[in-house]
Design an enzyme around this catalytic site. Structure first.
Site, short mmCIF file in Angstrom:
data_model
loop_
_atom_site.label_atom_id
_atom_site.label_comp_id
_atom_site.label_asym_id
_atom_site.label_seq_id
_atom_site.Cartn_x
_atom_site.Cartn_y
_atom_site.Cartn_z
N HIS A 36 24.65 -49.70 -15.85
CA HIS A 36 24.39 -49.25 -14.47
C HIS A 36 24.95 -50.26 -13.47
CE1 HIS A 36 20.77 -47.33 -16.57
NE2 HIS A 36 21.37 -46.29 -16.04
N GLN A 60 16.65 -32.10 -17.04
CA GLN A 60 17.75 -32.34 -17.98
C GLN A 60 17.28 -32.78 -19.36
OE1 GLN A 60 19.44 -35.49 -15.36
NE2 GLN A 60 19.97 -36.52 -17.28
P1 AMP Z 1 21.41 -42.68 -16.52
O1 AMP Z 1 20.47 -43.59 -15.81
O2 AMP Z 1 21.34 -42.77 -18.01
O3 AMP Z 1 21.36 -41.26 -15.99
O4 AMP Z 1 22.87 -43.20 -16.18
C1 AMP Z 1 23.32 -43.33 -14.85
C2 AMP Z 1 24.80 -43.60 -14.86
O5 AMP Z 1 25.06 -44.81 -15.59
C3 AMP Z 1 25.61 -42.49 -15.55
O6 AMP Z 1 26.79 -42.24 -14.79
C4 AMP Z 1 25.93 -43.10 -16.89
O7 AMP Z 1 27.13 -42.60 -17.47
C5 AMP Z 1 26.09 -44.57 -16.52
N1 AMP Z 1 25.92 -45.43 -17.71
C6 AMP Z 1 24.89 -45.41 -18.58
N2 AMP Z 1 25.11 -46.31 -19.58
C7 AMP Z 1 26.31 -46.89 -19.32
C8 AMP Z 1 27.09 -47.89 -19.98
N3 AMP Z 1 26.69 -48.47 -21.11
N4 AMP Z 1 28.28 -48.24 -19.41
C9 AMP Z 1 28.71 -47.66 -18.27
N5 AMP Z 1 28.01 -46.71 -17.59
C10 AMP Z 1 26.83 -46.33 -18.11
#
Ligand code: AMP
Length: 258
Positions: A36, A60
């Site tokens: 993040h 989701q």
């Molecule tokens: P989430 O909180 O899981 O909904 O993720 C929020 C954003 O962070 C989304 O765009 C994910 O693709 C991105 N994200 C989650 N894990 C990673 C990671 N390891 N590397 C890069 N971006 C990430």
């Protein structure tokens, strides 16, 4: 950092921001990690101001227990965002996000019909609907998403084009632990033994071999394989370790792990 629980108050502030000020937006479900952080650091670099949302979107999750057990670490998240120099944080409530009772939904009928879309019925409708709502609230010039959720990024980019939304959708590389395991909020729920298996999953998944060989090696490790599939020039995987579901993907011509 200014924190907004009240979206009416945020919208009022948003209207006062000068039109030539570039605003970057990073939607998240919290439990922030280095993956993040790479998104909001990039937004801070590219834009005059950055807004991050923390909202665990119930629509989701196709499994109630996954939603219930999703890690919630609000205090730490706010501290991290403040230290990073994020300008605004949105903390909308479920009630405000779904005042319509989830009667209005964004449904995609093509690219969402494989991989995560097949494995998690309703998942992408939940994602696209909440991202549409968040983009309408944040009104950013650019929004940042992780390559880690590549199918999600593609669907959001194409939704923004399909609805003539004037927002640049930027994709940022997957950030990994030294083992090669992609950072994920769900990693925190792995026991130490499961964590070792997850590290091995990352190594096996990145091997230069057929999907069939990869599936066989993962199954021999005791991992439940949901899918390992090539789509165009990218390999995708979803596995379950214990009751924790992990996903990953990479471009087939550029491997970021040996
Ligand atoms: P989430 O909180 O899981 O909904 O993720 C929020 C954003 O962070 C989304 O765009 C994910 O693709 C991105 N994200 C989650 N894990 C990673 C990671 N390891 N590397 C890069 N971006 C990430």
């Amino acid at each position: 950092m200014r924190i907004y629980h009240d979206m009416t108050e945020w919208s009022r502030l948003r209207q006062t921001l000068p039109s030539d000020l570039s605003l970057g937006f990073v939607p998240t479900m919290g439990n922030l990690h280095r993956g993040h952080a790479s998104l909001f650091q990039r937004s801070i670099k590219d834009n005059d101001a950055t807004v991050v949302s923390l909202f665990i979107n119930p629509t989701q999750f196709n499994r109630a227990d996954d939603f219930t057990h999703y890690p919630r670490t609000l205090e730490d998240d706010l501290e991290l965002l403040t230290q990073a120099g994020v300008d605004y944080c949105l903390l909308p409530t479920e009630q405000v996000m779904y005042t319509d009772g989830y009667h209005y939904q964004i449904q995609e009928n093509h690219q969402s019909q494989c991989l995560e879309g097949t494995a998690r019925p309703g998942h992408f409708t939940g994602v696209l609907t909440v991202v549409m709502k968040l983009l309408q609230l944040a009104k950013p010039h650019r929004a940042y998403f992780g390559e880690k959720d590549y199918q999600q990024f593609q669907l959001i980019r194409d939704m923004v084009n399909a609805f003539f939304m004037n927002i640049d959708i930027e994709v940022c590389p997957t950030i990994r632990e030294t083992s090669g395991l992609a950072y994920s909020s769900r990693n925190n729920r792995l026991t130490p033994e499961q964590r070792q298996i997850a590290d091995q999953f990352a190594t096996i998944f990145h091997k230069d071999q057929s999907c069939e060989h990869t599936i066989a090696e993962l199954e021999a490790l005791g991992v439940t394989v949901n899918y390992v599939e090539d789509h165009r020039d990218r390999r995708f995987a979803a596995v379950t370790i214990g009751d924790i579901r992990l996903i990953d993907n990479y471009a087939l011509n550029v491997r970021d792990v040996a």
